[in-house]
Design a protein around this motif. Structure first.
Motif, PDB file in Angstrom:
ATOM      1  N   GLU A  57       0.827  -1.210   0.000  1.00  0.00           N
ATOM      2  CA  GLU A  57       0.000   0.000   0.000  1.00  0.00           C
ATOM      3  C   GLU A  57       0.859   1.256   0.000  1.00  0.00           C
ATOM      4  OE1 GLU A  57      -3.496   1.325   3.060  1.00  0.00           O
ATOM      5  OE2 GLU A  57      -1.468   1.067   3.849  1.00  0.00           O
ATOM      6  N   GLY A  58       1.953   1.214   0.750  1.00  0.00           N
ATOM      7  CA  GLY A  58       2.813   2.391   0.880  1.00  0.00           C
ATOM      8  C   GLY A  58       3.803   2.545  -0.264  1.00  0.00           C
ATOM      9  N   GLY A  59       3.889   1.540  -1.118  1.00  0.00           N
ATOM     10  CA  GLY A  59       4.826   1.625  -2.234  1.00  0.00           C
ATOM     11  C   GLY A  59       6.279   1.604  -1.802  1.00  0.00           C
ATOM     12  N   TYR A  60       6.572   0.928  -0.703  1.00  0.00           N
ATOM     13  CA  TYR A  60       7.950   0.910  -0.223  1.00  0.00           C
ATOM     14  C   TYR A  60       8.803  -0.002  -1.100  1.00  0.00           C
ATOM     15  CZ  TYR A  60       6.043   3.301   3.784  1.00  0.00           C
ATOM     16  OH  TYR A  60       5.423   4.215   4.581  1.00  0.00           O
ATOM     17  N   GLN A  61       9.930   0.522  -1.479  1.00  0.00           N
ATOM     18  CA  GLN A  61      10.808  -0.183  -2.415  1.00  0.00           C
ATOM     19  C   GLN A  61      11.735  -1.171  -1.708  1.00  0.00           C
ATOM     20  OE1 GLN A  61      10.311   0.379  -5.750  1.00  0.00           O
ATOM     21  NE2 GLN A  61       8.618   1.577  -4.909  1.00  0.00           N
TER      22      GLN A  61
END
Lengths: 344, 167
Positions: A57-61
């Motif tokens: 959801e947070g788009g953490y890479q």
């Protein structure tokens, strides 16, 4: 071999049974003034857990490195602790930023639902870390500072003093303490003493500072280091004595000495004010594993930065990014940092 | 100037009332339905024990029946807890909304709607806080404390709530 050297060897043996282990740094020096023959203190640094759903959801890479290996390491530490007792004492610390509340939720999580969600999502790892037989000691980091508000985390501290000479803290305080007015610096100085451990009221007073450090950042691409953190030159493990890859002030590059001076000065102030004899600080937070020393005729001070289990590092021999997976140990006047990787 | 404002904020923050998190204590033996949490789904015996506790006003050793203002809702709750399908939860949701976590149970037991999930459950009998956290939800007079594992509610203790309704 003294009992504590045996504990170092025991730890290494157990780690080698479950992981590829390399030595990041080693300092063997009586001036550490931490001779404790029958004890070994083991430090697990930053882990930064969030839920799997939040990561998407947070788009953490990026995320926690090698969680399966980490769980195996923790279980192995439990076994080591039980096997060493009663002749030897193994104390395990998780030194802050176990949970990453800053990435899990925006703003304050008033009822610990975020922490519970992470704990439920990473149930087996958390069960291992919070196993009563392991009796791990936990520090509050900056990304999980707010846990001080919740009764289930009452045992978590901002700092420990490992008598007689070692200050254990997360390390985020060095980001900002020197920029504070004198009144606030005095409040922070109490973190550096065993006689006035920070209580809930003190942590509440300092919370705005923690919030300020968060500064509305999202940490989408990185937390501490956009590029792999330099860690010097590693070697394969063996039990021959001798220091390795110690960063000495005056000769080491500045990037390898981060917070050495700040830690030395703060410990010095605490020594003058409270009559302590601190000459070593053990931290996490920077995600850059290293041992750095200030070594002059008048003073010997050591900073051990235990690294992380998130983001990447590189060595002097090879710039290829490697996932941070470090663990550190201290006993019998010897400090070691290991890098782990899954067995092939 | 920046740090003067920071000092002001610090002073203000410490002067203001601190908002404490919701906490559910495990009550004394008299005011809890079981010593050891009963397994879910509830069987006849477990259901009977909880029902008896509720019928005596949350006093396990009570001799007199006490009217239960929420009797209808509690009956639906006990029925719901006997069905395995109602025990599924989404434990990794970071929300205080109990029904978001335990939707099937809430659909079967409306008494739980618009109630807060509380994870700070204090049980002084334990050596240290339980892991994973229990999930508690309180109706007007009772708190239902669930153990959970692998996204399922697995065990239950009901306690008389320490909170009182506003007069």
């Amino acid at each position: 071999m003294s009992p504590a050297m045996s504990l170092h060897a025991d730890l290494l043996g157990r780690l080698q049974a479950i992981a590829r282990v390399q030595l990041v740094a080693r300092l063997q020096d009586d001036r550490l003034n931490f001779p404790g023959a029958n004890e070994l203190h083991v430090f697990i640094p930053d882990i930064h857990l969030i839920t799997a759903a939040r990561r998407v959801e947070g788009g953490y890479q990026y995320g926690t490195n090698h969680p399966v290996l980490l769980e195996a390491v923790v279980k192995s530490l439990r076994a080591l602790k039980l096997a060493s007792a009663p002749a030897g004492e193994v104390v395990v610390y998780q030194i802050g930023d176990l949970f990453d509340l800053w990435r899990q939720v925006d703003g304050l999580d008033p009822n610990a639902n975020a922490a519970s969600a992470i704990q439920n999502d990473q149930a087996s790892l958390l069960a291992a870390l919070r196993d009563p037989d392991l009796n791990a000691q936990f520090l509050l980091g900056n990304h999980d500072y707010d846990l001080y508000r919740f009764p289930n985390f009452d045992a978590w501290q901002r700092s420990f003093v490992l008598a007689p000479s070692v200050m254990l803290l997360h390390g985020d305080v060095f980001d900002w303490v020197e920029k504070l007015p004198a009144e606030l610096k005095n409040l922070v100085l109490f973190l550096f003493t065993a006689s006035h451990p920070a209580g809930t009221a003190d942590l509440e007073k300092l919370r705005p500072l923690n919030n300020k450090q968060r500064g509305g950042r999202k940490f989408r691409d990185f937390i501490q280091n956009q590029a792999p953190a330099p860690t010097g030159k590693w070697r394969e493990t063996s039990d021959d004595g001798g220091s390795w890859n110690v960063q000495v002030e005056g000769t080491a590059p500045k990037e390898m000495l981060l917070y050495l001076d700040e830690a030395r000065q703060k410990c010095g102030e605490a020594n003058r004010q409270f009559g302590s004899a601190l000459n070593m600080a053990v931290i996490g937070h920077t995600h850059q594993a290293r041992i750095a020393v200030h070594d002059t005729e008048d003073e010997f001070f050591t900073l051990m930065d235990c690294g992380a289990w998130i983001e990447n590092c590189s060595t002097a021999d090879d710039p290829t990014p490697r996932p941070n997976a470090q663990i550190a140990a201290l006993g019998a006047n010897e400090a070691r940092i290991y890098q782990l990787a899954p067995l092939e | 100037m920046r740090y003067a404002s920071l000092l002001l904020v610090l002073g203000f923050a410490t002067g203001c009332a601190v908002r404490y998190p919701a906490v559910v204590p495990m009550r004394e033996q008299q005011f809890r339905s079981h010593d050891q949490a009963v397994a879910l789904p509830l069987d006849q015996e477990g259901r009977g024990e909880v029902a008896n506790f509720l019928e005596h006003g949350g006093n396990r050793f009570g001799r007199n029946a006490a009217p239960d203002a929420q009797a209808a809702g509690h009956k639906q709750m006990l029925d719901a807890l006997a069905a395995e399908g109602n025990l599924k939860i989404r434990a990794s949701l970071a929300t205080p909304d109990f029904c978001a976590i335990a939707l099937p149970l809430c659909q079967a037991a409306p008494i739980l709607r618009k109630r807060m999930a509380v994870t700070q459950v204090i049980d002084a009998r334990n050596r240290q806080p339980e892991v994973p956290d229990p999930i508690a939800v309180c109706d007007d007079e009772y708190c239902w404390i669930f153990r959970q594992s692998n996204n399922l509610l697995t065990h239950l203790v009901v306690v008389r709530s320490v909170r009182r309704l506003q007069p």
